[in-house]
Scaffold this active site. Structure first.
Site, mmCIF file in Angstrom:
data_model
loop_
_atom_site.group_PDB
_atom_site.id
_atom_site.type_symbol
_atom_site.label_atom_id
_atom_site.label_comp_id
_atom_site.label_asym_id
_atom_site.label_seq_id
_atom_site.Cartn_x
_atom_site.Cartn_y
_atom_site.Cartn_z
ATOM 1 C CB ALA A 11 -0.949 0.001 1.198
ATOM 2 N N GLY A 52 -6.733 10.288 10.251
ATOM 3 C CA GLY A 52 -7.003 9.183 11.172
ATOM 4 C C GLY A 52 -7.770 7.998 10.643
ATOM 5 C CG ASN A 83 -1.407 -2.872 -5.027
ATOM 6 O OD1 ASN A 83 -1.549 -2.790 -6.241
ATOM 7 N ND2 ASN A 83 -0.514 -2.142 -4.353
ATOM 8 C CB SER A 136 0.062 -7.262 -15.006
ATOM 9 O OG SER A 136 0.701 -6.603 -16.091
ATOM 10 C CE1 TYR A 149 4.851 -7.999 -11.946
ATOM 11 C CE2 TYR A 149 4.316 -7.668 -14.270
ATOM 12 C CZ TYR A 149 4.138 -7.336 -12.941
ATOM 13 O OH TYR A 149 3.233 -6.361 -12.603
ATOM 14 C CB ALA A 150 4.268 -12.404 -18.063
ATOM 15 C CB ALA A 151 4.548 -17.080 -15.481
#
Ligand SMILES: NC(=O)c1ccc[n+]([C@@H]2O[C@H](COP(=O)([O-])OP(=O)(O)OC[C@H]3O[C@@H](n4cnc5c(N)ncnc54)[C@H](O)[C@@H]3O)[C@@H](O)[C@H]2O)c1
Length: 247
Positions: A11, A52, A83, A136, A149-151
């Site tokens: 995040a 807050g 994420n 992605s 990464y793609a896999a």
């Protein structure tokens, strides 16, 4: 009245921050989690969102024990946004095993195991609860040096649909957003590393501009909102048409 609590991983990255900001704007209590130690992360959160409704929790998605502890400490968890992600571009011929494994550990195993813990916490809620992953466009379309990464993103895409099917009977929705080339975060890191990236990326987007983190955040916020109450198992592309290919 708030929309409930949302947990966002990764995040404090560029996309993650935009997602948190959008969720806060939409009335969520947001648990901002990332791998920075507790004090350092809390300092950033205090600076970014002093009002807050955002709190920081250190959370490495690879650490099952801390995932459980963080989830169990959140009252009224209604949204989990998986994420967190790492991308380590390498030509296939020189790709090393450890780099391949780490990307699967974080992008797939980490986000999916945490989803299981989050779903368990949501199981008894009568409110609309949902999970959203960041996948992605390259999960569906090859791009140079992104074999691993793609896999991982293709795997997370399929996990989204499979989990959605299993959780539908208890009313938990599961979806994903598939960004194209975002003008921030790991794509910006890649642009700095690889001088050819910018031109290649620019030419790959039929709509003619790279995505902003905000483009991605708005779709995530929609998917976890009640407006998406009949949407589950969907993967929404926010890629400016990248995946269409070019003439
Ligand atoms: N930038 C792009 O072009 C692009 C395109 C498509 C998809 N994505 C995806 O969007 C998401 C966010 O990426 P970004 O571009 O904002 O990159 P980023 O590097 O700014 O953010 C990634 C965040 O994940 C965190 N993270 C890494 N390992 C972690 C772990 N083990 N546990 C918890 N957190 C961890 C990092 O600390 C970082 O804050 C990722 O899943 C990425 O794959 C990005």
């Amino acid at each position: 009245m708030t929309a409930g609590s949302a947990l966002v991983t990764g995040a404090l990255g560029d996309t993650g921050k935009a997602i948190c900001q959008q969720l806060l704007t939409d009335g969520w209590e947001v648990v901002v989690s990332d791998i920075l130690p507790e004090e350092e992360g809390a300092g950033f959160v205090q600076q970014l969102w002093p009002t807050g409704a955002a709190t920081y929790r250190h959370l490495n998605v690879q650490d099952a024990e801390s995932c459980l502890a963080v989830v169990n400490s959140i009252p009224d968890l209604r949204a989990y946004v998986g994420n967190a992600g790492i991308g380590r571009p390498q030509p296939f011929a020189s790709m090393d095993d450890e780099t391949l494994r780490r990307q699967f550990d974080v992008n797939v195993s980490g986000n999916v195991c945490l989803a299981r813990v989050a779903a368990e916490s949501m199981r008894s809620s009568s409110a609309d609860c949902s999970i959203a992953f960041t996948v992605s466009w390259v999960g569906d379309r090859p791009w140079p040096e992104l074999v691993a990464y793609a896999a991982t993103k293709a795997a997370l895409h399929m996990a989204t649909r499979s989990i959605a099917l299993e959780l539908a009977s208890i009313g938990i929705r599961v979806n994903a957003v598939a960004p194209g080339i975002v003008n921030a975060g790991m794509a910006r890191t890649e642009a700095e590393r690889n001088p050819g990236h910018k031109q290649r990326a620019g030419a790959a987007v039929p709509l003619g501009r790279l995505q902003d983190p905000q483009d991605v955040a708005e779709v995530v916020a929609f998917l976890v909102s009640k407006r998406a109450r009949n949407i589950t198992g969907s993967v929404i592309l926010v890629d400016g048409g990248c995946s269409l290919g070019s003439f």
